[in-house]
Design an enzyme around this catalytic site. Structure first.
Site, mmCIF file in Angstrom:
data_model
loop_
_atom_site.group_PDB
_atom_site.id
_atom_site.type_symbol
_atom_site.label_atom_id
_atom_site.label_comp_id
_atom_site.label_asym_id
_atom_site.label_seq_id
_atom_site.Cartn_x
_atom_site.Cartn_y
_atom_site.Cartn_z
ATOM 1 C CE LYS A 25 -6.369 1.827 3.208
ATOM 2 N NZ LYS A 25 -5.646 2.287 4.427
ATOM 3 N N GLY A 33 23.066 1.622 34.024
ATOM 4 C CA GLY A 33 21.752 1.053 34.312
ATOM 5 C C GLY A 33 21.209 0.261 33.136
ATOM 6 C CD GLU A 35 -2.472 1.082 2.850
ATOM 7 O OE1 GLU A 35 -3.366 1.905 3.073
ATOM 8 O OE2 GLU A 35 -2.151 0.178 3.657
ATOM 9 C CB CYS A 39 -4.411 -1.950 4.195
ATOM 10 S SG CYS A 39 -3.604 -2.252 5.803
#
Length: 594
Positions: A126, A340, A44, A162
């Site tokens: 779409k 850390g 896409e 999609c």
């Protein structure tokens, strides 16, 4: 039955790089042609990159994309690839006659096109526009209303985009009516934890609904906060997986499919069909002439094994970091290395992403830094081969204290801000991108110094809870000598065990520990996940088993820290709801859970 050799090009475009993305389409189309494919499909919005966000509303960008698509079609033919049908996503717009009031400016379309013999033969867009989570496509796109069905090598191939797979109704619901032998879905579906299994189940469900095989091609790569993991897949009409691409790498998935031959009586034309979602979808039939490419001996099917959970997360963090650095023109990074666990994991991700030689670690001991922290940081630098320098900040802090009478939290935060000044100075001097080391637990609770440890350009573990930080560090050490494409080989475990087992501390006052001001992470992280990612209110959190006093404390910490999070750098999204595009709450708000 008819044979169709399909190639799914799982590739990594860059938003706005129309020429570079066109180069990728030509390059991977050539690979598909060399593999004897009858059809190659790209993700896409491949030509523009994804997501383009409000660039879709800029007429100059839309027109540039339309011109780039026409040039691409001609270029494919000029370079001897005209016989190979190419399906790609791109940005288009509605014709003037279709524009209605209330639509986004210019009526942009999230579109797909079929390119063949130097021409753009078929356009579609779409239909379902996602408007949740990281998506706000309803405000920038206009909905499409067509299902193209193109006859290729004797097979009718339908194309959707999609979100059309994720929602009921629309193009998928009319695919069975079209008689298509293959449903091709072009996608830019971002990664989040455990989404690969959800996607596979979805593809299987939609294949059964459409009554045909389904080919799902997905984008790969990082774009700001989003990471696309690829994981392209082909399933049979009954939902059985037939072929699958690896995750987090560019890949050409080539598969031979035995599919129902097209009905010769179904001629080119248009047929409106009820889409079962209150709209009408028009089936548009096309036939490619001449029919491209002969049949070939059947290839063995390729099925990549999915990665384990921690491997997926780590790969997403590495890819997101690498592409943010690379696509924004940086060649190196700088970060504070405290000894850390958070900065250790960030340094390791950076080394895997862009190579240890491009990572610059700065050790910034203060009067409160333990000897073990400095030694552990130096050990990590040696194990990974990072560039490093020590910049003690005690004298800098004293210089400020001579002119400012600071106490308590203000004095602690001064140290963090001085450290940030050092990182930013080195960034300006040498062109490094500053990486920020905060994790999701700290962001949620506001356990960071604004313009101090929160300063930087990119935050690789921004969406990673503290407990998962430890899990990822342990996982990475088990992969020290494993040959994976997203890992740098190290002779020894890259993170010293002393860092992993050390009790976390900001080291901004004598004997400081995180648990002085925060609940233990074993109980804090679960309640944060439920409050931040699941949006549970106070009573629901208590009903879920969290202690009432912990719930009240966590809610208060999260709610008052919104102003800090709004100013935090972007970082890769790996959970269903990250701090950024996913979660948008007002900074100024008097609402409190009670």
């Amino acid at each position: 039955m008819a044979q169709l050799r399909i190639a799914l090009a799982q590739v990594n475009p860059t938003v706005g790089d129309l020429d570079g993305n066109a180069d990728l389409i030509v390059e991977w189309s050539r690979r598909a042609a060399d593999a004897g494919a009858h059809l190659v499909a790209f993700p896409e919005m491949m030509l523009t990159g994804y997501p383009v966000e409000d660039l879709a509303l800029r007429a100059s960008f839309v027109e540039a994309c339309r011109r780039a698509l026409d040039r691409l079609a001609r270029r494919l033919a000029d370079e001897g690839l005209g016989d190979l049908p190419v399906v790609t996503g791109y940005l288009d717009r509605c014709s003037v006659g279709l524009v209605r009031s209330g639509q986004p400016a210019g009526a942009p379309l999230d579109a797909a096109a079929w390119l063949h013999n130097g021409e753009v033969l078929v356009h579609s867009a779409k239909h379902h526009l996602p408007n949740y989570g990281v998506f706000d496509e309803y405000r920038i796109f206009v909905r499409g209303d067509r299902l193209p069905v193109v006859r290729v090598h004797g097979v009718d191939v339908a194309t959707v985009i999609c979100e059309d797979l994720w929602q009921d109704g629309g193009p998928v619901s009319v695919t069975s009516t079209s008689g298509a032998g293959l449903l091709l879905a072009v996608n830019a579906s971002p990664y989040e934890r455990n989404k690969d299994d959800v996607r596979l189940d979805l593809c299987a469900e939609r294949a059964r609904e459409a009554g045909c095989a389904l080919a799902y091609v997905n984008m790969v790569g990082g774009q700001d906060e989003l990471v696309f993991d690829g994981d392209s897949v082909i399933v049979g009409p009954d939902g059985t997986p037939l072929a699958r691409a690896p995750q987090f790498v560019e890949h050409l998935l080539v598969a031979d499919l035995a599919l129902p031959a097209a009905d010769p009586s179904a001629e080119p034309g248009r047929t409106p069909v009820d889409a079962q979602d209150g709209t009408t979808i028009t089936i548009e039939r096309h036939v490619l002439t001449p029919d491209p490419l002969p049949a070939y001996p059947v290839l063995p099917q390729a099925a990549a094994e999915p990665m384990d959970d921690l491997g997926e997360i780590y790969a997403a963090l590495v890819l997101g970091t690498r592409d943010y650095v690379r696509k924004n023109g940086f060649r190196s990074v700088v970060l504070g290395l405290s000894g850390g666990i958070d900065s250790a994991l960030v340094a390791t991700i950076a080394a895997d992403a862009i190579g240890p030689e491009n990572v610059h670690a700065v050790l910034l001991p203060s009067r409160y830094s333990s000897e073990g922290s400095v030694v552990d940081a130096e050990d990590l630098v040696k194990r990974q081969g990072l560039n490093s320098r020590v910049v003690p900040i005690a004298d800098m802090v004293e210089a400020f204290e001579k002119h400012l009478d600071l106490h308590g939290l203000a004095a602690e935060n001064l140290q963090a801000r001085i450290r940030a000044n050092v990182w930013m100075a080195l960034s300006n001097e040498h062109g490094h991108l500053v990486l920020t080391g905060g994790n999701k637990s700290e962001l949620a609770t506001g356990y960071s110094t604004l313009y101090g440890d929160s300063a930087g350009g990119f935050a690789p573990i921004k969406d990673v809870f503290k407990l998962t930080v430890w899990d990822l560090a342990r996982w990475r050490n088990t992969q020290a000598r494993v040959d994976l494409p997203f890992l740098h080989p190290f002779a020894h475990e890259p993170i010293p065990e002393a860092i992993i087992v050390k009790e976390p501390s900001a080291e901004l006052r004598p004997d400081q520990r995180d648990r002085d001001t925060l609940p233990e992470y074993t109980v804090l992280d679960p309640v944060l996940a439920d409050y931040v990612e699941r949006d549970l209110g106070r009573e629901s959190l208590i009903a879920a088993g969290h202690a009432p006093d912990l719930v009240d404390r966590a809610i208060r910490l999260v709610d008052i820290a919104e102003y800090k999070r709004r100013q935090y750098p972007p970082g890769p999204k790996i959970t269903p709801k990250n701090f950024g595009r996913d979660r948008r709450l007002p900074i100024t708000s008097r609402w409190r859970e009670r």
